[in-house]
Design a protein around this motif. Sequence first.
Motif, short mmCIF file in Angstrom:
data_model
loop_
_atom_site.label_atom_id
_atom_site.label_comp_id
_atom_site.label_asym_id
_atom_site.label_seq_id
_atom_site.Cartn_x
_atom_site.Cartn_y
_atom_site.Cartn_z
N PRO A 12 60.59 20.47 85.36
CA PRO A 12 59.20 20.02 85.35
C PRO A 12 58.54 20.45 86.68
CG PRO A 12 60.67 18.19 84.80
CD PRO A 12 61.54 19.36 85.19
N GLY A 13 57.36 20.99 86.59
CA GLY A 13 56.66 21.42 87.81
C GLY A 13 57.00 22.82 88.26
N THR A 34 55.38 22.33 73.66
CA THR A 34 55.72 21.09 72.96
C THR A 34 55.13 19.89 73.70
OG1 THR A 34 57.88 21.33 74.01
CG2 THR A 34 57.75 21.77 71.66
N GLY A 35 55.08 19.96 75.03
CA GLY A 35 54.49 18.87 75.82
C GLY A 35 53.02 18.66 75.46
N LEU A 38 52.70 17.21 71.95
CA LEU A 38 53.06 15.78 71.95
C LEU A 38 51.97 14.93 72.61
CD1 LEU A 38 56.85 16.11 72.87
CD2 LEU A 38 55.95 15.21 70.72
N ARG A 39 51.45 15.41 73.74
CA ARG A 39 50.39 14.64 74.42
C ARG A 39 49.17 14.49 73.52
NH1 ARG A 39 52.72 16.65 78.85
NH2 ARG A 39 51.77 18.69 78.62
N MET A 56 58.16 9.63 76.29
CA MET A 56 57.43 10.42 77.28
C MET A 56 57.08 9.59 78.50
SD MET A 56 55.08 12.64 74.74
CE MET A 56 54.45 13.79 75.97
N GLU A 60 61.88 10.52 79.40
CA GLU A 60 63.04 10.96 78.62
C GLU A 60 62.63 11.99 77.58
OE1 GLU A 60 64.69 7.38 77.02
OE2 GLU A 60 64.96 6.54 79.03
N LEU A 61 63.63 12.68 77.02
CA LEU A 61 63.31 13.67 76.01
C LEU A 61 63.04 13.00 74.67
CD1 LEU A 61 65.81 16.60 76.69
CD2 LEU A 61 63.49 16.25 77.56
N PHE A 89 60.21 24.37 75.47
CA PHE A 89 61.12 24.31 74.31
C PHE A 89 61.87 25.63 74.26
CE2 PHE A 89 62.46 24.87 69.97
CZ PHE A 89 62.79 23.58 69.55
N ARG A 91 64.84 22.56 75.12
CA ARG A 91 65.22 21.79 76.30
C ARG A 91 66.62 21.21 76.16
NH1 ARG A 91 59.65 20.32 77.94
NH2 ARG A 91 59.78 19.17 79.87
N GLN A 95 68.47 22.33 70.53
CA GLN A 95 67.17 23.00 70.30
C GLN A 95 67.32 24.52 70.45
OE1 GLN A 95 64.09 21.25 72.81
NE2 GLN A 95 64.67 19.17 72.22
N ARG A 130 49.38 17.50 90.58
CA ARG A 130 48.88 18.24 89.42
C ARG A 130 47.69 17.56 88.74
NH1 ARG A 130 53.02 20.36 85.02
NH2 ARG A 130 53.55 18.17 84.70
N ARG A 163 48.21 13.58 84.82
CA ARG A 163 49.06 13.14 83.70
C ARG A 163 49.73 11.80 83.99
NH1 ARG A 163 52.62 18.13 81.80
NH2 ARG A 163 54.17 16.46 81.87
N ASP A 165 52.54 10.80 83.15
CA ASP A 165 53.97 10.89 83.51
C ASP A 165 54.19 11.59 84.85
OD1 ASP A 165 53.29 13.41 82.59
OD2 ASP A 165 55.10 13.69 81.38
#
Length: 218
Positions: A12-13, A34-35, A38-39, A56, A60-61, A89, A91, A95, A130, A163, A165
């Motif tokens: 991440p990042g 995918t993020g 999902l968001r 999220m 966690e995944l 994706f 991850r 997958q 971010r 965000r 998260d």
Amino acid sequence: MRAHALIFLGAPGAGKGTQAREVATHFGIPQISTGDILRDAVKRETKLGLAAKAKMEAGELVPDEVVCGIVEERVSEPDCRKGFILDGFPRTIAQAKFVDQMLAAKGRGKPLVLDIDVGEDLLLKRLMGRQTCSVCGEIYNTYFNPPKVEGICDKDGGKLLHRADDNEATIRQRLEAYHQQTQPLIEYYRGQGALLAVDGNKEPHEIAKGLLDYLSRA
Ligand code: ADP
């Protein structure tokens, strides 16, 4: 570029989304995050969003079946016929195997995997700072790449959002999930022989330039 599917791997990042956007625009192929999907589902409170929200928020995944279903549906749309970019994706190994099967079923070869590597201190700063435009999705960073006017997108005046998260506790959990579940993919793809290590510690435009040079010859 010969590969039908490009995969962006990285913590991440690491800058997967930023670089995937550049590559998608350059080659005229869709970026499937995918993020982001999902968001959007969480925001619209769909069944999918309700199922994914708690995971999220905890960093966690989301379960493999859920994300694999999202990707399967998205890549069957007509704009993916020329190829596509997967951002965030796969991850997990499950997958990754799903992607291999999906490409084989379409008669396509192995994916080309770009692994963006960034030092942990820099990752934390990137995530904490971010901000994303609520209209066009442009990504800013209050430390490294601030907008001209605080909280407002330079491109379209859209409001910039931080965000949910991207807070310290959730970030730590996301990094943990990355180390445990996603990092093993580096070895998996190294074994397939189609992995490019990208130094993600440089400026975004410099990384993009190197990547586009590489991909136009790949
Ligand atoms: P980042 O890579 O910065 O953590 P993303 O926007 O790619 O952020 O993903 C945000 C969250 O969405 C993840 O923490 C996870 O909960 C969920 N998610 C996204 N992609 C996947 C995936 N392929 N498998 C499982 N969960 C995912």
